[in-house]
Design a protein around this motif. Structure first.
Motif, PDB file in Angstrom:
ATOM      1  N   UNK A 193      69.128  15.517  51.780  1.00 19.32           N
ATOM      2  CA  UNK A 193      70.552  15.189  51.727  1.00 19.32           C
ATOM      3  C   UNK A 193      70.955  15.013  50.271  1.00 19.32           C
ATOM      4  N   UNK A 194      72.160  15.489  49.966  1.00 16.49           N
ATOM      5  CA  UNK A 194      72.653  15.344  48.596  1.00 16.49           C
ATOM      6  C   UNK A 194      73.905  14.484  48.560  1.00 16.49           C
ATOM      7  N   UNK A 211      76.525  14.464  53.621  1.00 24.96           N
ATOM      8  CA  UNK A 211      76.273  14.661  55.043  1.00 24.96           C
ATOM      9  C   UNK A 211      76.476  13.333  55.791  1.00 24.96           C
ATOM     10  N   UNK A 212      77.459  13.273  56.717  1.00 25.06           N
ATOM     11  CA  UNK A 212      77.708  12.009  57.413  1.00 25.06           C
ATOM     12  C   UNK A 212      76.540  11.557  58.290  1.00 25.06           C
ATOM     13  N   UNK A 213      75.631  12.489  58.624  1.00 21.77           N
ATOM     14  CA  UNK A 213      74.498  12.090  59.460  1.00 21.77           C
ATOM     15  C   UNK A 213      73.221  11.845  58.631  1.00 21.77           C
ATOM     16  N   UNK A 214      73.391  11.701  57.315  1.00 17.27           N
ATOM     17  CA  UNK A 214      72.237  11.510  56.429  1.00 17.27           C
ATOM     18  C   UNK A 214      71.423  10.276  56.819  1.00 17.27           C
ATOM     19  N   UNK A 215      70.114  10.456  56.925  1.00 24.24           N
ATOM     20  CA  UNK A 215      69.238   9.321  57.258  1.00 24.24           C
ATOM     21  C   UNK A 215      68.754   8.691  55.955  1.00 24.24           C
ATOM     22  N   UNK A 216      69.385   7.612  55.593  1.00 26.97           N
ATOM     23  CA  UNK A 216      69.036   6.917  54.343  1.00 26.97           C
ATOM     24  C   UNK A 216      68.637   5.489  54.700  1.00 26.97           C
ATOM     25  N   UNK A 217      67.591   5.001  54.042  1.00 26.42           N
ATOM     26  CA  UNK A 217      67.121   3.655  54.345  1.00 26.42           C
ATOM     27  C   UNK A 217      66.974   2.850  53.048  1.00 26.42           C
ATOM     28  N   UNK A 218      67.076   1.556  53.203  1.00 25.23           N
ATOM     29  CA  UNK A 218      66.870   0.670  52.041  1.00 25.23           C
ATOM     30  C   UNK A 218      65.445   0.885  51.531  1.00 25.23           C
ATOM     31  N   UNK A 250      81.207   9.189  56.144  1.00 24.79           N
ATOM     32  CA  UNK A 250      80.443   9.032  54.896  1.00 24.79           C
ATOM     33  C   UNK A 250      79.317   8.024  55.070  1.00 24.79           C
ATOM     34  N   UNK A 251      78.217   8.266  54.380  1.00 22.83           N
ATOM     35  CA  UNK A 251      77.164   7.247  54.292  1.00 22.83           C
ATOM     36  C   UNK A 251      77.209   6.735  52.856  1.00 22.83           C
ATOM     37  N   UNK A 252      77.646   5.491  52.712  1.00 22.11           N
ATOM     38  CA  UNK A 252      77.804   4.918  51.377  1.00 22.11           C
ATOM     39  C   UNK A 252      76.564   4.098  51.025  1.00 22.11           C
ATOM     40  N   UNK A 253      76.119   4.223  49.766  1.00 28.56           N
ATOM     41  CA  UNK A 253      74.909   3.488  49.362  1.00 28.56           C
ATOM     42  C   UNK A 253      75.104   2.767  48.027  1.00 28.56           C
ATOM     43  N   UNK A 254      74.264   1.770  47.825  1.00 27.41           N
ATOM     44  CA  UNK A 254      74.162   1.128  46.509  1.00 27.41           C
ATOM     45  C   UNK A 254      72.746   1.377  46.009  1.00 27.41           C
ATOM     46  N   UNK A 255      72.641   1.811  44.771  1.00 23.98           N
ATOM     47  CA  UNK A 255      71.323   2.107  44.193  1.00 23.98           C
ATOM     48  C   UNK A 255      71.052   1.156  43.033  1.00 23.98           C
ATOM     49  N   UNK A 256      69.880   0.557  43.065  1.00 20.49           N
ATOM     50  CA  UNK A 256      69.454  -0.286  41.936  1.00 20.49           C
ATOM     51  C   UNK A 256      68.657   0.586  40.974  1.00 20.49           C
ATOM     52  N   UNK A 257      69.154   0.817  39.762  1.00 22.76           N
ATOM     53  CA  UNK A 257      68.398   1.664  38.836  1.00 22.76           C
ATOM     54  C   UNK A 257      67.033   1.063  38.511  1.00 22.76           C
ATOM     55  N   UNK A 258      66.031   1.911  38.367  1.00 30.43           N
ATOM     56  CA  UNK A 258      64.693   1.391  38.023  1.00 30.43           C
ATOM     57  C   UNK A 258      64.604   1.045  36.539  1.00 30.43           C
TER      58      UNK A 258
END
Lengths: 280, 162
Positions: A193-194, A211-218, A250-258
């Motif tokens: 997914x992009x 992709x609204x059906x994107x499987x994203x996990x914490x 939409x699948x909205x996410x928050x990313x913590x930069x490494x």
């Protein structure tokens, strides 16, 4: 009276001129002027000394100030170490270990082997002095092969993009800056997914998957997708929050930069993507 | 204050701000030593050195960490002009005046910057976020000003005796 009017006119002209200069220089210039380069070049050695002094002071004060944090960190690291050891033993039993490692290596192998010599090592000499932008200055410029729009990384992951270059230094906009969009994907190749993330106010990155059906996990590792200004496969960070829109559009996410943006010292500047860096 | 002294002061304060002070990020906000020194120069000095300092420090800040040349020069210039206009009427050299001045200068800085980024179509922040950042920074700046004030006063006294 006359001199007052003259002063007022001078001030108004100065303000108008500054606004014109702002309009003309906004967006990042291909090359910083010789005068600015001279000032910057003269100041960088002094900033380097001050930075070293700050680092030295921090290394003395930090262990005392962070005793509690350090204890907690040691506990966490010990736990992590134990689980990693278990995971390592388990994975050693698997016959296809080598193939998996090769596959993993492939994910992060974003640079063609021949261009590795074009990577420039640089030092961060100053950080943004204000609360509006997230920029920093590196001590390498056009003379060392640094180009506008080149990606800048640390040992932990993506840091930002070269915004302006002079002969001897360059300004970098961090990925956590507002309006700095990065094309992303999940490092797990089975979930192709992009999406895109932008800098937030609190130093995190916010974005969404197309992709609204994107499987994203914490906990998912996020890398650059290669769409836009950044090369493919550079580590960005891990997903810390996932929100699904009510309408599931939409699948909205928050990313913590490494990468730790508070402790920037040595960085690598990658060659700009073909067709995106400046052309002489 | 002589021109070379203003240039030296701007270089020193800018270097301190970009190397040491920029590490003091508390709750995501860092104090602005440049703004503090600028305000103290405007309030304590009889000449117009503050104007030169504003342009010099603003130029350095634009050169190293702004998306458009002139942004900080414009913001500092407007703040300096504001305080030159009102300092004799409303501001003195005492601590309360200085703290009030620092709070006003910090809020002005963020509001002008807010309008500047809208003018440049660079980014959008809600006014609430801008004011909360300004409020927190005003506290840090006030504390910094109270620490710098005795040094500046001593230096101004020595200058006036010369």
């Amino acid at each position: 009276m006359k001199s007052d009017r003259g002063k007022n006119s001078l001030v108004i002209i100065s303000l108008i001129l500054l606004m014109i200069v702002m309009g003309l220089t906004f967006g990042g210039r291909e090359r910083i002027s010789r005068f600015e380069n001279f000032i910057g070049k003269s100041l960088i050695p002094v900033q380097r000394i001050f930075n070293t002094m700050t680092g030295l002071m921090e290394s003395i004060v930090s262990p005392v100030v962070n005793v509690w944090d350090n204890e907690k960190r040691i506990d966490e690291l010990e736990r992590e170490n134990a689980s990693l050891r278990e995971a390592f033993v388990a994975s050693a039993l698997e016959a296809n270990e080598y193939a998996e490692l090769e596959e993993l290596r492939g994910i992060f192998e974003y640079l063609p082997a021949t261009s590795a010599e074009l990577v420039t090592e640089a030092r961060v000499v100053s950080k943004d002095p204000g609360n509006w932008y997230n920029m920093f200055v590196i001590d390498k410029g056009h003379a060392d092969g640094v180009m506008k729009n080149a990606a800048v990384i640390s040992g932990k992951g993506l840091l930002g993009l070269v915004y302006e270059v002079s002969d001897d230094f360059a300004k970098v906009v961090a990925i956590i800056d507002h309006k700095n969009s990065v094309g992303i994907k999940i490092s797990d190749k089975t979930r192709d997914y992009e999406g895109v993330v932008d800098g937030g106010i609190d130093g995190s990155l916010n974005g969404s998957f197309f992709d609204p059906s994107a499987e994203v996990f914490v906990g998912d590792l996020i890398i650059t997708s290669g769409k836009g200004l950044y090369q493919e496969g550079i580590i960005i960070g891990t997903v810390s929050e996932v929100f699904k829109d009510r309408n599931e559009l939409l699948v909205t996410i928050t990313v913590e930069p490494l990468a730790d943006f508070r402790k920037l010292n040595r960085v690598l500047v990658l060659p700009a993507k073909p067709g995106i860096g400046e052309v002489d | 204050m002589k021109n070379h002294e203003v240039i030296f002061a701007a270089l020193l304060v800018f270097t301190l701000q970009t190397t040491m002070v920029s590490q003091l990020r508390i709750m995501g906000v860092i104090p602005n030593l440049i703004l503090v020194v600028l305000l103290l120069m405007v309030l304590l000095l009889k000449d117009h050195s503050g104007l030169k300092f504003a342009l010099m420090a603003g130029f350095l800040q634009d050169l190293f960490s702004a998306k458009a040349l002139g942004t900080n020069m414009l913001v500092y210039l407007l703040i300096t002009l504001f305080f030159y206009l009102f300092k004799e009427m409303y501001f003195g050299e005492n601590r309360i005046s200085v703290v009030a001045g620092v709070v006003i200068a910090t809020i002005l800085y963020h509001l002008i910057f807010f309008m500047t980024v809208i003018f440049l179509r660079d980014q959008y922040r809600s006014i609430g976020v801008v004011l909360s950042t300004a409020g927190l920074e005003a506290v840090y700046n006030s504390l910094s000003a109270l620490m710098v004030l005795p040094l500046m006063k001593r230096w101004v006294e020595r200058e006036s005796r010369r």
